[in-house]
Design a protein around this motif. Structure first.
Motif, PDB file in Angstrom:
ATOM      1  N   GLY A 158       0.802  -1.218   0.000  1.00  0.00           N
ATOM      2  CA  GLY A 158       0.000   0.000   0.000  1.00  0.00           C
ATOM      3  C   GLY A 158       0.831   1.262   0.000  1.00  0.00           C
ATOM      4  O   GLY A 158       0.593   2.162   0.819  1.00  0.00           O
ATOM      5  N   ALA A 159       1.802   1.348  -0.920  1.00  0.00           N
ATOM      6  CA  ALA A 159       2.662   2.524  -0.975  1.00  0.00           C
ATOM      7  C   ALA A 159       3.253   2.688  -2.369  1.00  0.00           C
ATOM      8  O   ALA A 159       3.318   1.733  -3.157  1.00  0.00           O
ATOM      9  N   VAL A 160       3.684   3.899  -2.647  1.00  0.00           N
ATOM     10  CA  VAL A 160       4.521   4.191  -3.803  1.00  0.00           C
ATOM     11  C   VAL A 160       5.917   4.481  -3.282  1.00  0.00           C
ATOM     12  O   VAL A 160       6.092   5.321  -2.391  1.00  0.00           O
ATOM     13  N   LEU A 161       6.903   3.756  -3.800  1.00  0.00           N
ATOM     14  CA  LEU A 161       8.293   3.957  -3.399  1.00  0.00           C
ATOM     15  C   LEU A 161       9.042   4.653  -4.523  1.00  0.00           C
ATOM     16  O   LEU A 161       8.936   4.253  -5.688  1.00  0.00           O
ATOM     17  N   ILE A 162       9.809   5.672  -4.156  1.00  0.00           N
ATOM     18  CA  ILE A 162      10.638   6.388  -5.120  1.00  0.00           C
ATOM     19  C   ILE A 162      12.091   6.119  -4.782  1.00  0.00           C
ATOM     20  O   ILE A 162      12.567   6.469  -3.695  1.00  0.00           O
ATOM     21  N   LEU A 163      12.795   5.458  -5.699  1.00  0.00           N
ATOM     22  CA  LEU A 163      14.202   5.089  -5.499  1.00  0.00           C
ATOM     23  C   LEU A 163      15.093   5.990  -6.348  1.00  0.00           C
ATOM     24  O   LEU A 163      14.715   6.395  -7.461  1.00  0.00           O
ATOM     25  N   ARG A 180       0.392   7.598   2.184  1.00  0.00           N
ATOM     26  CA  ARG A 180      -0.749   8.483   2.378  1.00  0.00           C
ATOM     27  C   ARG A 180      -0.614   9.637   1.394  1.00  0.00           C
ATOM     28  O   ARG A 180       0.436  10.275   1.314  1.00  0.00           O
ATOM     29  N   ILE A 181      -1.657   9.899   0.637  1.00  0.00           N
ATOM     30  CA  ILE A 181      -1.647  10.966  -0.359  1.00  0.00           C
ATOM     31  C   ILE A 181      -2.567  12.080   0.138  1.00  0.00           C
ATOM     32  O   ILE A 181      -3.796  11.960   0.109  1.00  0.00           O
ATOM     33  N   GLN A 182      -1.972  13.144   0.636  1.00  0.00           N
ATOM     34  CA  GLN A 182      -2.763  14.238   1.184  1.00  0.00           C
ATOM     35  C   GLN A 182      -3.655  14.840   0.106  1.00  0.00           C
ATOM     36  O   GLN A 182      -3.212  15.145  -0.992  1.00  0.00           O
ATOM     37  N   GLY A 183      -4.932  14.996   0.437  1.00  0.00           N
ATOM     38  CA  GLY A 183      -5.891  15.555  -0.513  1.00  0.00           C
ATOM     39  C   GLY A 183      -6.747  14.493  -1.174  1.00  0.00           C
ATOM     40  O   GLY A 183      -7.825  14.792  -1.697  1.00  0.00           O
ATOM     41  N   PRO A 223     -10.100   8.090   0.153  1.00  0.00           N
ATOM     42  CA  PRO A 223      -9.255   8.138   1.352  1.00  0.00           C
ATOM     43  C   PRO A 223      -7.803   8.464   1.011  1.00  0.00           C
ATOM     44  O   PRO A 223      -7.380   8.310  -0.128  1.00  0.00           O
ATOM     45  N   GLU A 224      -7.060   8.888   2.010  1.00  0.00           N
ATOM     46  CA  GLU A 224      -5.660   9.242   1.791  1.00  0.00           C
ATOM     47  C   GLU A 224      -4.766   8.016   1.633  1.00  0.00           C
ATOM     48  O   GLU A 224      -3.741   8.080   0.967  1.00  0.00           O
ATOM     49  N   THR A 225      -5.143   6.916   2.257  1.00  0.00           N
ATOM     50  CA  THR A 225      -4.294   5.728   2.217  1.00  0.00           C
ATOM     51  C   THR A 225      -4.444   5.000   0.882  1.00  0.00           C
ATOM     52  O   THR A 225      -5.549   4.920   0.319  1.00  0.00           O
ATOM     53  N   LEU A 226      -3.343   4.452   0.393  1.00  0.00           N
ATOM     54  CA  LEU A 226      -3.360   3.653  -0.817  1.00  0.00           C
ATOM     55  C   LEU A 226      -3.790   2.226  -0.486  1.00  0.00           C
ATOM     56  O   LEU A 226      -3.565   1.738   0.626  1.00  0.00           O
ATOM     57  N   SER A 227      -4.393   1.566  -1.463  1.00  0.00           N
ATOM     58  CA  SER A 227      -4.846   0.191  -1.267  1.00  0.00           C
ATOM     59  C   SER A 227      -4.493  -0.630  -2.509  1.00  0.00           C
ATOM     60  O   SER A 227      -5.079  -0.444  -3.563  1.00  0.00           O
TER      61      SER A 227
END
Length: 312
Positions: free
Chosen positions: A166-171, A183-186, A189-193
């Motif tokens: 449940g996340a986006v990772l930036i490497l 969590r994506i503000q705005g 829901p803010e949480t990713l699924s």
């Protein structure tokens, strides 16, 4: 009075002609739904299926290098199949000591290096275009546990991962996790699924995420801030995503058997269905990629990759 009526008829005819010339836009409320055929190609011009004895077995993702070489994450066979730009088999990745458990996502960088991800092992392995292993990205090397459902090479040479947790990772280009977005503000829901698709627009740097569990697409800026949420009553659980021609967004809605096309404002403009291939009306599109003016679609229902385009 007769002259006045004749002018009204001419005006109506002129309006119809202009509407057709502009691509047959149907105004619904305040939104224009484009129904013209040239938005995203809807005809299958090639089918990639493998050779006898090495047929695809539940292909989940596809990537095409700059030279047209095609890589398919052939999940249940435990390998990545390689094809020429014309769809001819050119070998395999994932044999012997370099075998895979369940390769579910694949990407290619500008140098032709091939990234193969497995969420079940928490690894991404990077190969040269000749099949030599360059490095392995895992919890130790990246600095965080990873479970890639999808990934994309970033514009700066780093890597973007849609992570099963449940996340986006930036490497960064060294393979270290620089940012974790769970969590994506705005967004609501803010949480990713279960994010199951990710890509970056080469021109703007915007990141497109298929937030499958929440039945939506998220457009983020290059820093990960929300730009737009895209939802539709026609969309169920989106997976593979891509930008097409700098004007459109395509999402694979696997379990509704559709390819959905949106404009950059998030308006649904087209649903692509297979109309010119007998027996393929019920597809299960998963991973997507774009090469030149063609759309590549991994179809897990028929164990093939469909190439949509205007020519071969």
């Amino acid at each position: 009075m007769a002259t006045s009526n004749r002018y009204r008829v001419y005006a109506v005819v002129l309006i119809v002609v202009i509407a057709v010339a502009l691509g047959a836009r149907l105004l619904i409320g305040k939104k224009a739904v484009v129904t013209g055929p040239d938005i995203v190609p809807g005809d299958v011009t090639r089918v990639i299926a493998g050779k006898p004895g090495q047929e695809l077995n539940t292909p989940l993702d596809v990537a095409v290098a700059e030279n047209g070489r095609t890589y398919i994450a052939d999940s249940l066979s435990g390998r990545v199949q390689v094809f020429s730009r014309w769809g001819r088999p050119q070998g395999l990745l994932g044999q012997g000591k370099l075998s895979f458990s369940y390769p579910n996502t694949v990407a290619v960088d500008a140098k032709g290096n091939v990234y193969v991800g497995e969420f079940v092992t928490g690894q991404i392995r990077v190969f040269t275009d000749k099949g030599k292993l360059l490095r392995t990205l895992d919890a130790k090397s990246t600095g965080a546990a990873i479970a890639p459902l999808d990934m994309a090479v970033a514009r700066d040479g780093g890597l973007l991962i849609a992570d099963r947790r449940g996340a986006v990772l930036i490497l960064d280009r060294n393979g270290r996790v620089q940012k974790r977005l769970d969590r994506i503000q705005g967004a609501s829901p803010e949480t990713l699924s279960y994010p199951n698709g990710i890509v970056q627009d080469e021109d703007t740097g915007r990141i497109l995420v298929a937030d499958s569990g929440n039945r939506r697409l998220l457009v983020l800026d290059r820093e990960g801030k929300l730009v737009r949420t895209i939802t539709s009553g026609k969309m169920s659980h989106p997976r593979g995503v891509c930008f097409f021609d700098g004007k459109y967004i395509v999402a694979a809605d696997t379990f509704k058997n559709d390819l959905l096309v949106f404009d950059l404002l998030g308006r649904l403009v087209k649903i692509v269905k297979v109309t010119n291939q007998p027996g393929l009306t019920y597809i299960m599109p998963n991973g997507l990629c774009v090469y030149e003016d063609r759309l590549y679609v991994a179809d897990r229902a028929h164990n093939i990759v469909l190439v949509f385009g205007r020519g071969t």
